[in-house]
Write an enzyme that holds these catalytic residues in place. Sequence first.
Site, PDB file in Angstrom:
ATOM      1  N   CYS A 211       7.294 -72.197  72.441  1.00  0.00           N
ATOM      2  CA  CYS A 211       6.047 -71.307  73.006  1.00  0.00           C
ATOM      3  C   CYS A 211       6.772 -69.979  73.392  1.00  0.00           C
ATOM      4  O   CYS A 211       7.012 -69.316  74.444  1.00  0.00           O
ATOM      5  CB  CYS A 211       5.652 -71.942  74.499  1.00  0.00           C
ATOM      6  SG  CYS A 211       5.156 -73.805  74.285  1.00  0.00           S
ATOM      7  N   GLY A 213       5.480 -67.051  72.878  1.00  0.00           N
ATOM      8  CA  GLY A 213       4.854 -65.910  73.208  1.00  0.00           C
ATOM      9  C   GLY A 213       5.056 -64.472  72.514  1.00  0.00           C
ATOM     10  O   GLY A 213       5.289 -64.509  71.433  1.00  0.00           O
ATOM     11  N   ALA A 214       5.224 -63.485  73.466  1.00  0.00           N
ATOM     12  CA  ALA A 214       5.791 -62.126  72.930  1.00  0.00           C
ATOM     13  C   ALA A 214       6.977 -62.010  72.541  1.00  0.00           C
ATOM     14  O   ALA A 214       7.784 -61.133  72.285  1.00  0.00           O
ATOM     15  CB  ALA A 214       5.273 -61.027  73.734  1.00  0.00           C
ATOM     16  N   GLY A 215       7.925 -63.197  73.212  1.00  0.00           N
ATOM     17  CA  GLY A 215       9.261 -63.065  72.477  1.00  0.00           C
ATOM     18  C   GLY A 215      10.275 -62.781  73.941  1.00  0.00           C
ATOM     19  O   GLY A 215      11.424 -62.423  73.561  1.00  0.00           O
ATOM     20  N   LYS A 217      11.888 -64.520  76.154  1.00  0.00           N
ATOM     21  CA  LYS A 217      13.072 -65.455  76.157  1.00  0.00           C
ATOM     22  C   LYS A 217      13.722 -65.732  74.737  1.00  0.00           C
ATOM     23  O   LYS A 217      14.837 -66.134  74.480  1.00  0.00           O
ATOM     24  CB  LYS A 217      12.665 -67.039  76.696  1.00  0.00           C
ATOM     25  CG  LYS A 217      12.292 -67.021  77.988  1.00  0.00           C
ATOM     26  CD  LYS A 217      11.843 -68.358  78.513  1.00  0.00           C
ATOM     27  CE  LYS A 217      11.755 -68.404  80.008  1.00  0.00           C
ATOM     28  NZ  LYS A 217      10.498 -67.600  80.196  1.00  0.00           N
ATOM     29  N   ASP A 235       4.277 -69.949  68.183  1.00  0.00           N
ATOM     30  CA  ASP A 235       3.421 -69.816  69.080  1.00  0.00           C
ATOM     31  C   ASP A 235       2.101 -69.959  68.264  1.00  0.00           C
ATOM     32  O   ASP A 235       2.024 -69.730  67.195  1.00  0.00           O
ATOM     33  CB  ASP A 235       3.348 -68.436  69.983  1.00  0.00           C
ATOM     34  CG  ASP A 235       2.739 -68.676  71.336  1.00  0.00           C
ATOM     35  OD1 ASP A 235       3.409 -69.049  72.255  1.00  0.00           O
ATOM     36  OD2 ASP A 235       1.740 -68.398  71.533  1.00  0.00           O
ATOM     37  N   ASP A 283       8.629 -73.257  76.861  1.00  0.00           N
ATOM     38  CA  ASP A 283       8.481 -72.462  77.960  1.00  0.00           C
ATOM     39  C   ASP A 283       6.809 -72.608  78.100  1.00  0.00           C
ATOM     40  O   ASP A 283       6.164 -71.784  77.554  1.00  0.00           O
ATOM     41  CB  ASP A 283       8.884 -70.883  77.946  1.00  0.00           C
ATOM     42  CG  ASP A 283       8.243 -70.139  79.018  1.00  0.00           C
ATOM     43  OD1 ASP A 283       8.005 -70.601  80.041  1.00  0.00           O
ATOM     44  OD2 ASP A 283       8.602 -68.780  78.864  1.00  0.00           O
ATOM     45  N   CYS A 336       6.735 -71.468  84.623  1.00  0.00           N
ATOM     46  CA  CYS A 336       6.828 -70.637  85.903  1.00  0.00           C
ATOM     47  C   CYS A 336       5.471 -71.109  87.123  1.00  0.00           C
ATOM     48  O   CYS A 336       4.915 -70.418  87.226  1.00  0.00           O
ATOM     49  CB  CYS A 336       6.578 -69.142  85.335  1.00  0.00           C
ATOM     50  SG  CYS A 336       5.140 -69.016  84.340  1.00  0.00           S
TER      51      CYS A 336
END
Length: 394
Positions: A211, A213-215, A217, A235, A283, A336
Amino acid sequence: MTPAARIQTAIELLDAIAAAARDQGPAADTILARGFASRRYAGSKDRRAIRELVYDAIRLCGERPESGRAAMLALAQVRPDLCNAFDGSSYGPATIDPAEPVASAGIAPDWLAAQLTASGIDAAEQAALLARAPLDVRANRLKARREALAARFPDAEPLAFAPDALRFPPDTRIEDTVEFQTGQIEVQDAGSQLVSEAAGVEPGATVIDLCAGAGGKTLALGAAMANNGLLLACDIDRARLSRLPARADRAGLSCASPMLLDPGREAEQLDAFVGRADVVVIDAPCSGTGTWRRNPEARWRLTPTRLERLAATQRHLLAVGARLVRPGGTLLYVVCSLLDAEGADQIDAFLREHGGWAAVDPALPVGEARGQGVRLTPGAHSTDGFFVAKMQAP
């Protein structure tokens, strides 16, 4: 702008933010940026004052307010100095009618506050979820070391518990610095940095960020791999994933490969990687209860039905990710969120349903055990809120 005009503008922006929260529309920051773009007469001091009014009102109101005016009236009750600005002037808000509705103060909607309490988040920790967050950055090991960066930024605090983290005051314009523009630093909460470290990736590994996302992690994982190995960044959100190549280029990261997935077809599309990954990081999409310091209006967006859908997505992703891990490899699950429904309960269910898998210590320098994982909270650990569990395949 007069004080009255600032309050009226804040009311109008709060109206838009409350409507967006109800309809799952744009985030508050996006609405503010658009609002200021259409109000070019507002100077920098005006924008700062309006932004503070808006976020103070958002943090105060636990339930989504009936209107922006109701939210601002609630703020005026705890800040009586604001009452004089409700003067009925041309660009200001109408005078206050004692009978008109006023939003209620609180930490969160009642059902959600009860969920937090049941998950072991007491009143003090709940209040800390709405404090103002600092700005944390991660020294990018591919280009810089924290010690050298700290010498250039006298206002930055190296955090003892996070080896690459520097903490700045909240209003620091870090994007304007040469260090950010050249990829020596990345904005990333210290807690997010820690859970990335918990993956324990090494150079030469095969790693799947399921997952991405915009990267955020992904960049941390790639730096830990020293650009050596295969890092697959997956993603289902094309817009978010499309930001990764430019970020990776700025950071000097060359081992990451983006892969856009179709919702519901992830397992099929990743079939070539079944049993091959040394580490799979999930994530997972979640309620974001641990990030209210940065996105306080998020608590207005969450409903019991949406929470159930998120939990179902998390279970699905755990099942997809488990198939990809090689024998003896690692599955790292991160949310989170501070709700057990998205954290400890998910891992308990996963381990019951996947014989032979075992929870192992993520070895974080801070955090408290929660179920078979570890939890970080703003109040106790001065990070965003996270739950992380590390599991080893049979």
